[in-house]
Design an enzyme around this catalytic site. Sequence first.
Site, mmCIF file in Angstrom:
data_model
loop_
_atom_site.group_PDB
_atom_site.id
_atom_site.type_symbol
_atom_site.label_atom_id
_atom_site.label_comp_id
_atom_site.label_asym_id
_atom_site.label_seq_id
_atom_site.Cartn_x
_atom_site.Cartn_y
_atom_site.Cartn_z
ATOM 1 N N LYS A 124 0.866 -1.193 0.000
ATOM 2 C CA LYS A 124 0.000 0.000 0.000
ATOM 3 C C LYS A 124 0.892 1.228 0.000
ATOM 4 O O LYS A 124 2.001 1.199 0.528
ATOM 5 C CB LYS A 124 -0.873 0.005 1.264
ATOM 6 C CG LYS A 124 -2.122 0.834 1.125
ATOM 7 C CD LYS A 124 -3.245 0.014 0.500
ATOM 8 C CE LYS A 124 -4.454 0.839 0.164
ATOM 9 N NZ LYS A 124 -5.591 -0.015 -0.208
ATOM 10 N N ASP A 164 -6.950 4.221 -4.759
ATOM 11 C CA ASP A 164 -7.573 4.073 -3.436
ATOM 12 C C ASP A 164 -8.259 5.419 -3.189
ATOM 13 O O ASP A 164 -8.528 6.157 -4.161
ATOM 14 C CB ASP A 164 -6.517 3.729 -2.373
ATOM 15 C CG ASP A 164 -7.142 3.239 -1.064
ATOM 16 O OD1 ASP A 164 -7.560 2.084 -0.995
ATOM 17 O OD2 ASP A 164 -7.238 4.039 -0.105
ATOM 18 N N ASN A 238 -16.122 5.859 -5.882
ATOM 19 C CA ASN A 238 -16.185 4.687 -6.759
ATOM 20 C C ASN A 238 -16.857 3.488 -6.108
ATOM 21 O O ASN A 238 -17.627 2.784 -6.748
ATOM 22 C CB ASN A 238 -14.742 4.254 -7.101
ATOM 23 C CG ASN A 238 -14.418 4.526 -8.540
ATOM 24 O OD1 ASN A 238 -15.248 5.029 -9.297
ATOM 25 N ND2 ASN A 238 -13.197 4.211 -8.921
ATOM 26 N N VAL A 239 -16.539 3.266 -4.838
ATOM 27 C CA VAL A 239 -16.996 2.040 -4.185
ATOM 28 C C VAL A 239 -18.509 2.060 -3.989
ATOM 29 O O VAL A 239 -19.221 1.132 -4.385
ATOM 30 C CB VAL A 239 -16.247 1.824 -2.854
ATOM 31 C CG1 VAL A 239 -16.775 0.590 -2.136
ATOM 32 C CG2 VAL A 239 -14.748 1.689 -3.107
HETATM 33 O O1 2IT Z 1 -8.085 -1.540 -0.873
HETATM 34 C C1 2IT Z 1 -7.982 -2.062 -1.994
HETATM 35 O O2 2IT Z 1 -8.112 -3.265 -2.156
HETATM 36 C C2 2IT Z 1 -7.702 -1.179 -3.124
HETATM 37 N N1 2IT Z 1 -7.600 0.032 -2.928
HETATM 38 C C3 2IT Z 1 -7.467 -1.742 -4.485
HETATM 39 C C4 2IT Z 1 -6.081 -2.216 -4.648
HETATM 40 C C5 2IT Z 1 -5.733 -2.683 -6.034
HETATM 41 O O3 2IT Z 1 -4.542 -2.986 -6.237
HETATM 42 O O4 2IT Z 1 -6.594 -2.756 -6.905
#
Ligand code: 2IT
Length: 445
Positions: A124, A164, A238-239
């Site tokens: 991350k 993210d 997005n989510v």
């Molecule tokens: O928290 C997550 O799983 C994401 N932000 C997506 C990470 C990704 O590599 O698609």
Amino acid sequence: MKVNEVMAKLEKKYGHEKEFLQAVHEVLESIEEVYNQHPEFDKANIIDRIVEPDRIFTFRVTWQDDKGEVHVNTGYRVQFNNAIGPYKGGIRFHPSVSLSSLKFLGFEQTFKNALTTLPMGGGKGGADFNPQGKSNAEIMRFCQAFIAELWQHLGPDTDVPAGDIGVAAREVGFMYGYYKKLARENTGTYTGKGMTWGGSLIRPEATGFGGIYFADHMLKTSNIDIKGKTVILSGFGNVSWGAAIKATELGAKVIAISGPDGYILDEEGLNQEKIDYMVELRTSNNNVVAPYAQKFPKAKFFAGKKVWEVKADIACPCAIQNELNGDDAKALVANGVICVAELSNMGCTPEAIAEFIKAKILFGPGKAANAGGVATSGLEMTQNAMHLNWTREEVDAKLKQIMKDIHGACVKYGTQKDGFINYVNGANIAGFMKVARAMLEQGLI
Ligand code: 2IT
């Protein structure tokens, strides 16, 4: 392994990293019993190794705003664990970003990615940069400055970032464009790319789609049909947008969404026009949800209130860590919530999770419920490596199967003697076992 002893050691070393300690504590509690049935894990000291990131990069990001003023932010990439594949995980641009939040996210990502069934390790990254109110040119300069520092540590088989919070297709475009220039390659080191340059169809919707598929599987274990059920979502990024599309498509009724300024209650439920408007709200750069009630006057705006006070069958936190606390959970349970699916990472506090488990409702933790996003990133990596594109239907069918398999793994490892499925334990144990076994087989590295 004793959870208290491991936590005491970590607290001594990383006492100020509250979110990281919270994420580790949850996993350790879930796996304690299983871990202690495997002396080979303890012999190789898997526990001390798995809670420590492989490496962390911290760097200064210097950039200039449109007025010519010079700003400095801190950038990070936490390469947490690559036992089962290249480091994989998003980049977050948000003022709350710190080493603690990125370590918790990288730790969670490791187990989440293991659950997807695809070969991806966990990582991350991000910066304490606030994209709100910045011009397009400022965002581009920031992204370029960020990548100028990070690019050497990335690569299609090394570390593959994505979006993210605060990072979507535009930011991925600016970062990947500059990466490509510096690395002199075009191999797909980044997912969430634009559709004409290697991005996968369904990736923008994938976290939300996957989350609703997962909720649907949970409901089916109790013979409950998602059709006609009311849904509340936090956020309008997005989510929650993807979740709103899929929930509506499956016949559920999304009655609330929220922003940092409060929440919108729309008893009529969202439709295509309103779902499209969520995207408009997001691109307006103000990060507020209030204008929805002006545009659709039958909806009501509740300033400064949390969406969890709304009575609904299904609740999905889709914003940021610890956005749903113990009191919120009590209110949801008192209002008869059936299912909570965590589409944000660690969206619920430990107190909230304890309330849900006590009430024996269907609770899907983020590692499982929001894994559809990174799973579809994995599918994007596969398409890039094969130099071809799958159709929407192909990607969606694969995503559906992956969510079904993740659900199956949670049921396998999380079903209690009384028949209750503890999805928290299920997801943590299933993810942990896969990573731990891979680490064991690869020796001391
Ligand atoms: O928290 C997550 O799983 C994401 N932000 C997506 C990470 C990704 O590599 O698609």
